[in-house]
Structure formats: structure tokens, C-alpha cells
Design a protein around this motif. Structure first.
Motif, PDB file in Angstrom:
ATOM      1  N   CYS A 110       0.839  -1.205   0.000  1.00 38.88           N
ATOM      2  CA  CYS A 110       0.000   0.000   0.000  1.00 38.88           C
ATOM      3  C   CYS A 110       0.874   1.255   0.000  1.00 38.88           C
ATOM      4  O   CYS A 110       2.026   1.232   0.443  1.00 38.88           O
ATOM      5  N   SER A 111       0.289   2.351  -0.487  1.00 38.65           N
ATOM      6  CA  SER A 111       0.955   3.644  -0.366  1.00 38.65           C
ATOM      7  C   SER A 111       0.911   4.099   1.091  1.00 38.65           C
ATOM      8  O   SER A 111       0.205   3.512   1.926  1.00 38.65           O
TER       9      SER A 111
ATOM     10  N   GLU B  87      -2.659   5.050   2.007  1.00 36.14           N
ATOM     11  CA  GLU B  87      -3.511   3.862   2.158  1.00 36.14           C
ATOM     12  C   GLU B  87      -3.169   3.109   3.441  1.00 36.14           C
ATOM     13  O   GLU B  87      -4.056   2.607   4.133  1.00 36.14           O
TER      14      GLU B  87
END
Length: 420
Positions: free
Chosen positions: A73-74, A77
Motif C-alpha cells: 500500500c501507499s 492507504e
């Protein structure tokens, strides 16, 4: 009073209230100081603030759990998912299950990543809860060295398994060598470990047709048994046999350490045989690593100390054997078994080091500080290289004092402990 006339492009307000942007002005020196234009107030349009982004929905955050478990995930996120996990118990449980499942997907770790991870994990686990069936202390070096060599081998491709390796040892008064491959070295370890297997009543890796004799005979039989070169397939039976040996002695109890293992021309108690096999496994792992240009660390200090102690205890017998063959000076003062006799003090420096007193004239004599006639000081790794036949006695960097003849005889006796 009427003011000066205003041109259409002067930038001032007109009677109708409409303003006009002035055109380019002339230089300051060209302007009439009394008629300098007044600055216009600037009025920039105000941008309304953007409405706050609504948080992702429960469905979106749930769909991100798999990527979160994989660390894919970023940053935004990840924060959103972790904030959600503090509020949603079902998603928190699912996240834990996914993270545990990801751990099962990791490939087997290589020696490059964490070479000491296995030892650290075992030490930590045993410190918290001792093993119900512990590995005997004399078998632990063998267990560790076979695991380290196996970690080195696990990433080898077919070409590396056929890399040439030259095995070296010292025989009589000169060094000898034998050319083989990485796979051939593992086959050699497999066949010699088979001596311990047969002593424990386990299957001989050479089968029922195995020739009688020691390591050299068994190795030659294994290398010549097939017209095809030994391949990487030898790794699995070698490691399986090693696991079986450690497991068997762990369940066998204390008395098994005194069981004799026949090496052909001599025998060793099982406890010493395991140390000897650990030493040879490390030495040949060193040979393999050197052949493929890979760094390889020596054993841990406590394990290295046990290996050096075994070599030191074997020195009086090796010296007596060389004396019977006419390769060492005659004994100067034979004494009854257990009586003090001439002694050489061996001091090993570095990790695994210590001090040992070596009886010179008879294996049964008792070493005596009062009758010490010579002293030798050696680095621990260099002493192991000497005992493995990788360096000659003349090339060893030795600190020495006392009887030169006794020093030479002991150094050559240490080199004679090596063999194929």
C-alpha cells in the motif's frame, strides 16, 4: 477648480465607475512629478478551500487488506487501513490472518541474508523453553556445521555443483591433493558420515555392497560407482542422513557417546567422531566456498574450542604412530602409563583457543608442567588449517620456544591428523 484633462488610457476611474488597466508607462524621469499616477489597489480572487476528502468506505478498506499485509500500500492507504483496524474488529482479525499467511509464502532464506539467524532463533527459543529432547553438546557442532553448509548449497545452480574443488591433506612428509567437484565433496561427506550411521545400526548410504575400510576406500568406491558425475541430487540424502544421526543420538541417552566408530585403521568414541565430522564438514565447506569465491566464516568460539580440543587430545597418539613409522625422533624417556613425562605446551590464540599440555614420549604418559621442554603458540584458525592439511608445518606461523626437535615432531603430528 478643474483638474487637468484625462486621456482615455490614463487608468483612472471614469464617471461611469468603470476602471481600465493602464498601458505601459514611460521612464520615471519623463513623468511630471505633480501628475504621478496613483497606485491601484490590487484585488486577487479568493479560491475557496477544497472540501475535505471523505474517508474510504469500509468496502474499499477491506479490499486493501491483502495489499496491506504484503506491504504494497501507499503511505496514505497504509494510514487509512491502520486507522480503520483500530475501529473495526472483523477487519482487524482478517488482517492478522492475512499477515500470518504472508509469512508462509516467504521463500527459504539464503546465507546472504542472515547467516546466524538459525543460531540466534534456536538460542532464544531454548533460553525460554529448554528442549524436551536436547541435542548432546558433543553433537551440536556437527548439527550446526551441516546446517551452515546446507545453507551455502541451497542456492547453487547446476554449474556451481560441478565447480572443480581440490581436496588437500598431508601424508607422511608431504602434502597431497585430489580433484573433484562440489557434488563430489558432498558425496565424500555422505560416505564418511555413513561410518557413524553403521555404528548406530542405521542404513549404510553405500548399501549392502559397501567395501570394508575407512574413509578413503569408501569415498573411492562412491566416486567410481557410477559412470556419470555426481550431481546436486546428493544433497538431499546427505542432509537427511545428518538429521537422522542427530535425532538418533538425541534419543539414545548419555551412554551412546562411548560407542566405538570404526574408521578402518583406528576407532573413535562416538562423541569424538561427531566432533571429527563437524571439523571435516567445516573444512570442506571452506573448500567449496573458496572454489565458488564465496566468504565463509569459521565456527563459533565454543564449537571451535571443542574441535581444537579433539585435535590436541589426538596429538600424542599421532606422534607415537609417526615414531613407529620412523618419521619422528625416538622417545627420550619412556615412563609407565600415568607417570609424568616430557611435555610440550600448546597455546592456541583467538576464538576457541586455550592451553593444552601434550605428552611427547608416550600416549599413556601424564603431561607435567615441571617436565615441559617446549612451547608452541598458534592462532586457532591456523592450527585448524594445519590439522586439516591445508598448510604445511614449515609454513605455519608458529611462536616457539624450547626443544626444536619436539616442536617439529608435534607440528608434523598435527598435520598428519588430516586425510582425504
Amino acid at each position: 477648480m478643474n483638474g487637468p484633462a484625462q486621456s482615455p488610457d490614463d487608468g483612472y476611474e471614469r464617471p461611469g465607475g468603470q476602471a481600465r488597466i493602464p498601458g505601459p508607462r514611460g521612464a520615471a524621469d519623463d513623468l511630471d512629478p505633480g501628475h504621478a499616477p496613483r497606485p491601484l489597489p490590487l484585488s486577487l480572487p479568493q479560491t475557496p478551500p477544497a472540501p475535505p476528502t471523505p474517508p474510504p468506505s469500509h468496502a474499499v478498506l477491506k479490499s486493501l487488506l491483502g495489499a496491506w499485509a504484503l506491504a504494497a500500500c501507499s503511505a496514505e492507504e497504509t494510514r487509512a487501513v491502520e486507522d480503520h483496524l483500530t475501529e473495526c474488529a472483523p477487519c482487524a482479525e482478517e488482517a492478522l490472518r492475512l499477515r500470518d499467511a504472508v509469512g508462509l509464502l516467504h521463500p527459504e532464506e539464503t546465507l546472504d541474508l542472515k547467516p546466524l539467524l538459525r543460531s540466534r532463533v534456536l538460542e532464544d527459543c531454548l533460553g525460554k523453553r529448554p528442549a524436551r529432547i536436547p541435542v548432546p553438546a558433543w553433537a551440536s557442532p556437527y548439527d550446526t556445521e551441516t546446517a551452515r553448509l546446507d545453507a551455502l548449497l541451497q542456492d547453487f545452480g547446476d554449474s556451481e555443483w560441478h565447480t572443480p574443488v581440490r581436496l588437500k591433506w598431508f601424508e607422511e612428509e608431504r602434502r597431497r591433493s585430489q580433484r573433484t567437484t562440489v557434488a563430489g565433496v558432498i558425496g565424500h561427506l555422505l560416505t564418511v558420515d555413513g561410518l557413524i550411521a553403521t555404528a548406530l545400526g542405521l542404513d549404510d548410504p553405500l548399501g549392502s555392497e559397501a567395501p570394508p575400510g575407512g574413509p578413503t576406500v569408501r569415498t573411492a568406491y562412491f566416486w567410481g560407482a557410477s559412470s556419470y558425475p555426481t550431481t546436486r541430487q546428493v544433497r538431499e540424502p546427505w542432509r537427511e542422513q545428518g538429521h537422522t544421526l542427530v535425532r538418533t543420538v538425541s534419543f539414545a541417552g548419555r551412554g551412546v557417546a562411548e560407542l566405538a566408530v570404526d574408521y578402518g585403521g583406528f576407532a573413535l568414541p562416538l562423541g569424538d567422531a561427531f566432533l571429527e565430522r563437524a571439523f571435516e564438514c567445516w573444512v570442506h565447506a571452506w573448500d567449496i566456498a573458496d572454489a565458488v569465491d564465496y566468504p565463509y566464516e569459521p565456527p563459533s568460539g565454543p564449537h571451535l574450542h571443542r574441535m581444537i580440543d579433539l585435535a590436541a587430545r589426538l596429538l600424542p597418539g599421532a606422534l607415537a604412530q609417526r615414531r613407529r613409522a620412523g618419521l619422528a625422533a625416538p622417545a627420550r624417556g619412556l615412563v609407565a602409563a600415568g607417570a609424568p613425562g616430557r611435555t610440550l605446551h600448546l597455546e592456541i590464540e583467538g576464538a576457541g583457543g586455550g592451553g593444552w599440555d601434550i605428552a611427547l614420549d608416550s600416549p599413556g604418559a601424564k603431561p607435567s608442567v615441571e617436565r615441559t621442554v617446549a612451547e608452541i603458540a598458534l592462532d586457532g584458525i591456523e592450527f585448524c588449517q594445519l590439522a586439516a592439511g591445508h598448510i604445511s608445518p614449515e609454513d605455519a606461523a608458529v611462536g616457539q620456544h624450547g626443544d626444536r626437535e619436539a616442536i617439529r615432531d608435534v607440528l608434523f603430528a598435527a598435520a598428519s591428523l588430516s586425510r582425504l
